[in-house]
Scaffold this active site. Structure first.
Site, PDB file in Angstrom:
ATOM      1  N   SER A   6      -4.114  -9.354  -7.055  1.00 43.97           N
ATOM      2  CA  SER A   6      -3.968  -9.717  -5.657  1.00 43.97           C
ATOM      3  C   SER A   6      -5.178 -10.532  -5.188  1.00 43.97           C
ATOM      4  O   SER A   6      -5.497 -11.564  -5.773  1.00 43.97           O
ATOM      5  CB  SER A   6      -3.763  -8.439  -4.835  1.00 43.97           C
ATOM      6  OG  SER A   6      -3.319  -8.718  -3.548  1.00 43.97           O
TER       7      SER A   6
ATOM      8  N   ASP B 223       7.603 -11.240  -5.449  1.00 43.05           N
ATOM      9  CA  ASP B 223       6.436 -10.593  -4.841  1.00 43.05           C
ATOM     10  C   ASP B 223       6.273 -11.087  -3.407  1.00 43.05           C
ATOM     11  O   ASP B 223       6.285 -12.296  -3.153  1.00 43.05           O
ATOM     12  CB  ASP B 223       5.194 -10.926  -5.670  1.00 43.05           C
ATOM     13  CG  ASP B 223       3.944 -10.184  -5.227  1.00 43.05           C
ATOM     14  OD1 ASP B 223       3.965  -9.504  -4.196  1.00 43.05           O
ATOM     15  OD2 ASP B 223       2.932 -10.293  -5.934  1.00 43.05           O
TER      16      ASP B 223
ATOM     17  N   HIS C  91       4.251  -5.720  -6.646  1.00 41.95           N
ATOM     18  CA  HIS C  91       2.965  -6.402  -6.484  1.00 41.95           C
ATOM     19  C   HIS C  91       1.939  -5.761  -7.404  1.00 41.95           C
ATOM     20  O   HIS C  91       1.617  -4.579  -7.268  1.00 41.95           O
ATOM     21  CB  HIS C  91       2.525  -6.282  -5.025  1.00 41.95           C
ATOM     22  CG  HIS C  91       1.239  -6.967  -4.715  1.00 41.95           C
ATOM     23  ND1 HIS C  91       1.037  -8.316  -4.885  1.00 41.95           N
ATOM     24  CD2 HIS C  91       0.066  -6.478  -4.231  1.00 41.95           C
ATOM     25  CE1 HIS C  91      -0.186  -8.629  -4.510  1.00 41.95           C
ATOM     26  NE2 HIS C  91      -0.804  -7.541  -4.119  1.00 41.95           N
TER      27      HIS C  91
END
Length: 532
Positions: A224, A447, A476
């Site tokens: 991320s 995502d 994710h």
């Protein structure tokens, strides 16, 4: 410690390799670049004194802890210093099999990876844990690493609160006042230090950590937001990279950081919210929330309306419901438990919803700290629109087609409109052809937190990178998850340096079991909602 042994044996030759100036950076002679070199030289000489972890970390005896010292301001490397906490499990294989240290960051901004070494005990990580020391750490501002706070934790987790899908002008004024007060609280608590919480400083800290671990080159996995400052690191220190995994890539284009990325995220969450509702409808025999996605939405709105009239347990209102269900947009591991909570509430049993959505006083301090670091980094990283009229226009238009998360996302970031610290120009992430070793980008096609176009943009900016796509899936953070195909590519890359030629695809992992409430994401490396 390895750094001490190397330094004692090979002297300045190895030390210079650990702190070599970043080849290919835009200006390797800046004061900050010289500061990184000086701090890395110091860290390599001192190394990290790993030992028993403090009780506050709640880590098992198999994990060791230590600290690495970094400058608050790299332009003044001998000025104020901060200590970053670091965790480790040593490679469990034979000495000849050891490949070095693998450093992990789970994103946020504002998340810690101190727990990461615990994955050494999981079957899917056995071979990687045999070859690498597994390294976690808390970035600057996070947890015990010179923690940042912007408001009283009790006020931050105050509940119940509202979460109108289409806010009134009166509500908007209330949120503007809250955003201004929050930004002022950050400045009041942090003082002059506030401007140093940035992605570029997180990348510099990572290079100092590399040196402190005794690693001439970095092996890194970022999930991320960790992909973004990992990409910044690749831009600044291309010659310092051994292997790098970008799991669920942030779009690094300067025009996207961070205002437009958040708008794109809100749009993507609408699609993922529909994925969840379609799945719930498919299992109407279990949940009785509706046979179509629209009927499930109607059931959800009934829950929202009920919580508006009377908060569940006195603490779960519409905003708490929204935050709990948002996790289903990040991880389909949450689908069964969230659908069960909605179903039970409509039957008159609010207990599952209260268990899942009520604020937890014991985590209030950590929650507020994570949000403070998130806000500081994102607000400092780029110039945000300073007039609310721009936010109002863009989010009002977006909410017409993506009402689920749009305004909540806007409120979370609105302090950046009133930010008291200087806002910098985003780093132009890129590398020259041949400057980097092969790097691995992982992305789920659906995502929501980091929409798939970001992975394509990152691959375009890092020549030689390889993209692995999990098709028709939206979880994710996919490394170490349920997809054996994805995990196989990651393991082969980390252990052998092998990658496909340019791109490869994996079939989606299996859909959740509708009667299982097992939320298996607790030790998944990229498990970091509700931020990036």
């Amino acid at each position: 410690m390895r750094a001490v042994a190397l330094y004692g044996t090979l002297g300045s030759l190895v030390l210079s390799a650990l702190v070599a100036a970043p080849a290919g950076s835009a200006d390797p002679l800046t004061a900050e670049a010289r500061g990184v070199e000086a701090a890395a030289r110091r860290a390599a000489a001192d190394s990290i004194a790993f030992g028993r972890c403090p009780d506050v970390e709640s880590l098992p005896p198999s994990v060791q802890c230590g600290t690495v010292r970094v400058p608050l301001d790299y332009a003044h490397p001998t000025g104020r210093q901060i200590d970053l906490t670091v965790s480790r499990t040593k490679a469990r294989g034979k000495p000849a099999e050891r490949q070095g240290a693998l450093v992990f960051n789970p994103g946020g901004p504002g998340a810690s990876s101190m727990y990461f070494p615990m994955v050494a005990g999981m079957p899917d990580w056995k071979r990687v844990a045999g070859a690498y020391d597994l390294i976690g750490y808390s970035p600057r501002g996070v947890a015990r690493s010179a923690p940042l706070s912007c408001q009283d934790p009790g006020d931050f987790t105050k509940a119940p609160t509202q979460s109108p899908t289409y806010p009134s002008d009166t509500y908007k004024k209330e949120r503007i006042a809250q955003a201004k007060a929050y930004a002022q609280g950050c400045a009041r608590n942090a003082g002059e230090a506030l401007r140093f919480y940035t992605s570029i400083n997180n990348a510099r800290d990572l290079d100092v950590l590399r040196a402190a671990l005794g690693e001439p080159k970095l092996t890194f996995m970022g999930a991320s937001y960790g992909t973004y400052f990992g990409a910044v690191y690749a831009t600044l220190f291309p010659s310092h990279i051994r292997r790098m995994v970008f799991d669920s890539a942030v779009n690094p284009a300067p025009r996207q950081i961070w205002y437009r990325n958040n708008l794109d995220q809100s749009l993507a969450f609408e699609r993922r919210w529909e994925d969840f509702r379609i799945w719930v409808a498919k299992h109407d025999d279990v949940y009785h929330l509706g046979e179509t996605a629209d009927e499930v939405l109607e059931s959800y709105e009934k829950v929202r309306a009920g919580l508006t009239r009377e908060p569940a347990g006195g603490t779960v209102g519409p905003a708490q419901l929204q935050a709990a269900v948002l996790k289903a947009g990040y991880y389909d591991d949450y689908w069964a438990s969230r659908a069960t909570a909605l179903s039970e509430y409509l039957k008159g049993n609010a207990k599952p919803l209260i268990q899942q959505a009520a604020p937890r006083p014991e985590s209030a301090r950590d929650d507020e700290n994570g949000n403070a670091v998130y806000t500081a980094v994102e607000c400092n990283d780029a110039v945000w629109p300073r007039d609310f009229a721009t936010w109002d226009r863009d989010n009002s238009e977006l909410a017409k087609v993506a009402p689920f998360e749009t305004w909540d996302n806007a409120w979370m970031n609105l302090p950046c409109a009133y930010w008291p610290a200087p806002q910098q120009k985003p780093v132009d992430v890129r590398a020259e052809k041949g400057a980097l070793p092969p790097t691995l980008i992982l992305a789920a096609e659906r995502d929501a937190a980091t929409p798939y176009p970001g992975a394509l943009e990152l691959q375009r900016r890092l020549p030689g990178s390889v993209l692995i796509t999990e098709k028709k899936a939206g979880t994710h953070g996919i490394a170490g998850g349920p997809n054996a195909c994805v995990n196989g590519y990651v393991e082969d890359y980390l252990l052998n340096g092998r990658t496909p030629v340019r791109r490869a695809a994996c079939a989606p992992h299996r859909e959740p079991n509708p009667v299982s409430l097992d939320e298996r994401t607790a030790l998944r490396p990229g498990h970091v909602p509700p931020t990036l």
